[in-house]
Design an enzyme around this catalytic site. Structure first.
Site, short mmCIF file in Angstrom:
data_model
loop_
_atom_site.label_atom_id
_atom_site.label_comp_id
_atom_site.label_asym_id
_atom_site.label_seq_id
_atom_site.Cartn_x
_atom_site.Cartn_y
_atom_site.Cartn_z
N SER A 13 -2.49 49.89 22.30
CA SER A 13 -1.45 48.87 22.27
C SER A 13 -1.99 47.46 22.47
O SER A 13 -1.21 46.51 22.49
CB SER A 13 -0.41 49.18 23.35
OG SER A 13 -1.03 49.30 24.59
N THR A 22 2.06 46.10 26.10
CA THR A 22 1.21 44.91 26.30
C THR A 22 0.52 44.92 27.65
O THR A 22 1.07 45.46 28.61
CB THR A 22 2.15 43.68 26.26
OG1 THR A 22 2.72 43.63 24.98
CG2 THR A 22 1.46 42.40 26.60
N THR A 51 -1.69 41.62 23.24
CA THR A 51 -1.10 42.84 22.68
C THR A 51 -1.42 42.99 21.20
O THR A 51 -1.74 42.01 20.52
CB THR A 51 0.45 42.76 22.82
OG1 THR A 51 1.03 44.01 22.51
CG2 THR A 51 1.06 41.71 21.91
N ARG A 89 4.95 40.15 11.60
CA ARG A 89 5.80 40.09 12.80
C ARG A 89 4.98 39.60 14.01
O ARG A 89 3.88 40.06 14.27
CB ARG A 89 6.37 41.48 13.09
CG ARG A 89 7.31 41.54 14.30
CD ARG A 89 6.60 42.02 15.54
NE ARG A 89 7.52 42.27 16.66
CZ ARG A 89 7.11 42.48 17.90
NH1 ARG A 89 5.84 42.49 18.21
NH2 ARG A 89 7.99 42.70 18.87
N THR A 137 6.83 42.60 29.21
CA THR A 137 6.35 43.63 28.29
C THR A 137 7.57 44.36 27.74
O THR A 137 8.64 44.35 28.36
CB THR A 137 5.39 44.62 28.99
OG1 THR A 137 4.98 45.61 28.05
CG2 THR A 137 6.03 45.30 30.18
N GLY A 138 7.41 44.96 26.59
CA GLY A 138 8.54 45.67 26.00
C GLY A 138 8.95 45.04 24.69
O GLY A 138 8.12 44.40 24.02
#
Ligand code: ASP
Length: 333
Positions: free
Chosen positions: A91, A193, A211, A221, A244-245
């Site tokens: 990731s 991340t 990330t 993106r 994060t997320g």
């Protein structure tokens, strides 16, 4: 909500603080734990926090710097480089899962105690985007470089090209292609991340966030992670925060900047993270797979973390403590 916010209020170094933090991960024992009141004169420093399990190794590298009187800025850069260079981590950096066309594209940003900041977005073929972000901060009048321009800049600065797509990630992408019908999707497995925030011996704050973004995303993106105020924010008078997320949700709510502003207005780091999570939840009708986690640190070395869904954890390191801490959360999966 599972609310045990007291135990992340750290104001004193010592066994009580250690017990309290350890208790974060041991919910059932908490009823006997004393709440620790913040002592503003007893700042915990140095201290470093990072998102997710990979934060343990990243914190170790950061700690080598912090424990020898190094700067928070050097610590966060060196810390997250460990994760970026780990080919098994899918990731972040080398070995990151690619976009839906098979390109590994990286996003990163860094911010110091003087509000200097630098970022790179949609960067290909460079193993340590965080160090390119630092060069953007230190050697240019700009804050962010993206895509081809960021790559050219990195090469000018002496970074070398690396093939970031490992066999393991290529295989995962090829399997995804078979079932996905080429549709990007958010799920709990396809992002993680590393965000790191720290205070050094001199009481200065810095943060870094890096990330490979959401796996199998649309080509081009960019998420929240390289955006100052979304994925990361540092204000040396107040504190620092990192997210994060699902980056789109964090950008919509100016996540990390909001956490720092909430601390400025008197919230503890834990309360600030909780309110930022509440904001995300109130702005999204459909919370399916909408995992977002925040970490925050204030000038006193108090920290907090909170997430929409269960499963978020953070790595914490200071003189008396080195371990993972489970975040409190709002929803079960
Ligand atoms: N926030 C990152 C992004 O949206 C991904 C993650 O943290 O898992 O790109």
């Amino acid at each position: 909500m599972k609310s045990r916010r007291e135990f992340i209020k750290l104001g004193a170094i010592g066994s009580a603080a250690l017990l309290t933090q350890t208790a974060c991960a041991a919910d059932d024992k908490l009823d006997n734990i004393e709440t620790i009141t913040t002592d503003k004169t007893a700042a915990i420093k140095p201290i470093v926090l990072s998102t997710w399990n990979h934060g343990i190794d990243a914190n170790k590298a950061a700690w080598e710097i912090l424990s020898q009187n190094g700067t928070a800025l050097d610590a966060v850069e060196q810390g997250v480089r460990v994760t970026e260079s780990d080919p098994d981590n899918q990731s972040v950096g080398l070995g990151g899962l690619p976009d839906r066309d098979g390109n590994v594209t990286l996003d990163a940003c860094i911010m110091d105690h003087n509000s200097n900041c630098g970022a790179v977005a949609f960067l290909k073929e460079i193993e340590n985007p965080i160090s390119v972000a630092r060069k953007v901060m230190e050697d240019t009048p700009h804050v962010m470089l993206a895509g081809e321009g960021a790559l050219e800049f990195a090469l000018e600065k002496g970074f070398t090209k690396t093939n970031l797509l490992t066999e393991k990630s290529k295989e995962a992408w090829q399997n995804w292609l078979k079932e996905s019908e080429y549709q990007p999707q958010i799920n709990s497995e396809n992002h993680d991340t590393i965000g790191m925030i720290a205070i050094d011996e001199n009481g200065n704050l810095a943060g870094a966030c890096t990330t490979s973004g959401m796996a199998y995303k649309l080509h081009g993106r960019v998420g929240d992670s390289p955006i100052i105020g979304a994925g990361l924010f540092v204000d040396n008078e107040i504190g620092a925060a990192c997210a994060t997320g699902v980056g789109e949700a964090v950008i919509r709510t100016a996540g990390s900047a909001i956490v720092v502003e909430l601390m400025r207005h008197g919230k503890s780091p834990q309360e600030a993270c909780e309110e930022a999570v509440a904001r995300i939840m109130s702005k999204h009708k459909d919370l399916t797979n909408m995992q977002v986690g925040f970490i925050a640190l204030n000038k006193q070395g108090e920290y907090g973390c909170h997430s929409v869904y269960a499963g978020f954890n953070i790595a914490v390191r200071h003189n008396d403590f080195e371990d993972m801490v489970d975040a409190e959360y709002e929803l079960e999966w």
